[in-house]
Design a protein around this motif. Structure first.
Motif, PDB file in Angstrom:
ATOM      1  N   GLU A 140       0.720  -1.208   0.299  1.00 13.75           N
ATOM      2  CA  GLU A 140      -0.238   0.156  -0.038  1.00 13.75           C
ATOM      3  C   GLU A 140       1.019   1.419  -0.312  1.00 13.75           C
ATOM      4  O   GLU A 140       0.367   2.570   0.197  1.00 13.75           O
ATOM      5  N   THR A 141       2.216   0.660  -0.223  1.00 12.10           N
ATOM      6  CA  THR A 141       2.879   2.145  -0.451  1.00 12.10           C
ATOM      7  C   THR A 141       3.841   2.264  -1.852  1.00 12.10           C
ATOM      8  O   THR A 141       3.468   3.095  -3.165  1.00 12.10           O
TER       9      THR A 141
ATOM     10  N   ASP B  57       2.086   4.013   4.415  1.00 11.51           N
ATOM     11  CA  ASP B  57       0.698   4.216   4.511  1.00 11.51           C
ATOM     12  C   ASP B  57       0.080   4.225   5.797  1.00 11.51           C
ATOM     13  O   ASP B  57      -0.671   4.348   6.247  1.00 11.51           O
ATOM     14  N   SER B  58       1.224   3.662   6.796  1.00  6.74           N
ATOM     15  CA  SER B  58       0.422   2.748   7.779  1.00  6.74           C
ATOM     16  C   SER B  58       1.156   3.852   9.141  1.00  6.74           C
ATOM     17  O   SER B  58       2.143   3.446   9.390  1.00  6.74           O
TER      18      SER B  58
ATOM     19  N   VAL C 256       4.617  10.219   4.397  1.00  6.00           N
ATOM     20  CA  VAL C 256       2.821   9.995   4.786  1.00  6.00           C
ATOM     21  C   VAL C 256       2.357   9.940   2.962  1.00  6.00           C
ATOM     22  O   VAL C 256       2.209  10.768   2.622  1.00  6.00           O
ATOM     23  N   VAL C 257       2.105   7.973   2.778  1.00  4.90           N
ATOM     24  CA  VAL C 257       1.511   8.039   1.316  1.00  4.90           C
ATOM     25  C   VAL C 257      -0.082   7.245   1.421  1.00  4.90           C
ATOM     26  O   VAL C 257       0.218   5.917   2.469  1.00  4.90           O
TER      27      VAL C 257
ATOM     28  N   ILE D  61       1.905  14.617   3.194  1.00  8.45           N
ATOM     29  CA  ILE D  61       0.833  13.793   2.920  1.00  8.45           C
ATOM     30  C   ILE D  61       0.947  13.311   1.525  1.00  8.45           C
ATOM     31  O   ILE D  61       0.732  14.368   0.823  1.00  8.45           O
ATOM     32  N   LEU D  62       1.664  12.101   0.578  1.00  8.96           N
ATOM     33  CA  LEU D  62       1.133  12.315  -0.377  1.00  8.96           C
ATOM     34  C   LEU D  62       0.103  10.715  -1.363  1.00  8.96           C
ATOM     35  O   LEU D  62       0.300  10.364  -0.143  1.00  8.96           O
TER      36      LEU D  62
END
Length: 217
Positions: free
Chosen positions: A10-11, A179-180, A195-196, A213-214
């Motif tokens: 998830e990244t 992402d987590s 942060v993705v 935040i991406l």
């Protein structure tokens, strides 16, 4: 030059390679599809909530590999990565990797998934350095057990610091993309947290900490 560290699931990819591997094992007939995938979803929901005991997930997810040789597993992992995982690479992620390469940064993927999956995926991204959950082999066959510190939550920090000492590297100017909420311990270690597509808990923390935040697609 700096260290550019990336989470995987998830990244860099739109999905979770461990859950997708569970689906692959169901297609191969290595597991009872319905019951195994139901259990996988149950455990992954705990992961998303930050409540998963990774030891429990690994014991469950490795059970179909017990007695299988590393060569047998590698033989099916390669087409799985090509057919299932490659289409899930975020284009923004591949551009970010290219930017770090152009800057001369050293790239490291650190993931709470099994090493045989993460290393195969990293190879497709032309990334050599990988930290992931190591598995025990007995006479070339998987035992169903893990080895060493699990690269999960604080375990990622512990494994990373060991790797830094071994490699003669440091975290000066380092980046970490994730992402987590489970990666907050490591995000707090680096000069440049990124942060993705974050989960709600991580998004809130990033907003308070003024972290970038991406949104990767």
């Amino acid at each position: 030059m700096a260290l550019a560290i990336f989470d995987l699931d998830e990244t860099l990819i739109h999905g979770d390679c461990a859950s997708l591997w569970s689906e692959e094992m169901a297609k191969l007939g290595w597991v009872d599809a319905e019951s195994f995938l139901d259990k996988d979803r149950e455990l992954m929901a705990l992961y998303a909530e930050g409540k998963l005991a990774m030891e429990d997930y690994m014991a469950f997810s490795l059970s179909p590999l017990v007695g299988r040789s590393a060569e047998e597993v590698a033989f099916v992992v390669e087409p799985y990565v090509e057919d299932v995982i490659e289409p899930l690479f975020y284009s923004d992620a591949t551009r970010c990797l290219a930017t770090h390469r152009q800057a001369g940064d050293r790239i490291l993927i650190i993931s709470a998934s099994a090493h045989f999956l993460v290393s195969a995926i990293a190879a497709r991204l032309n990334v050599d350095d990988v930290l992931a959950i190591d598995l025990e082999l007995q006479h070339g066959h998987y035992s169903g057990r893990t080895q060493g510190v699990l690269t999960y939550r604080e375990g990622k920090v512990n494994r990373l610091h060991t790797w830094l000492q071994e490699q003669g590297e440091c975290l000066d100017g380092a980046y970490f993309y994730s992402d987590s909420r489970n990666d907050l311990p490591l995000l707090q270690q680096v000069d440049n947290p990124r942060v993705v597509n974050p989960d709600p808990v991580l998004r809130e923390h990033a907003q308070h900490a003024n972290w970038p935040i991406l949104s990767w697609r």
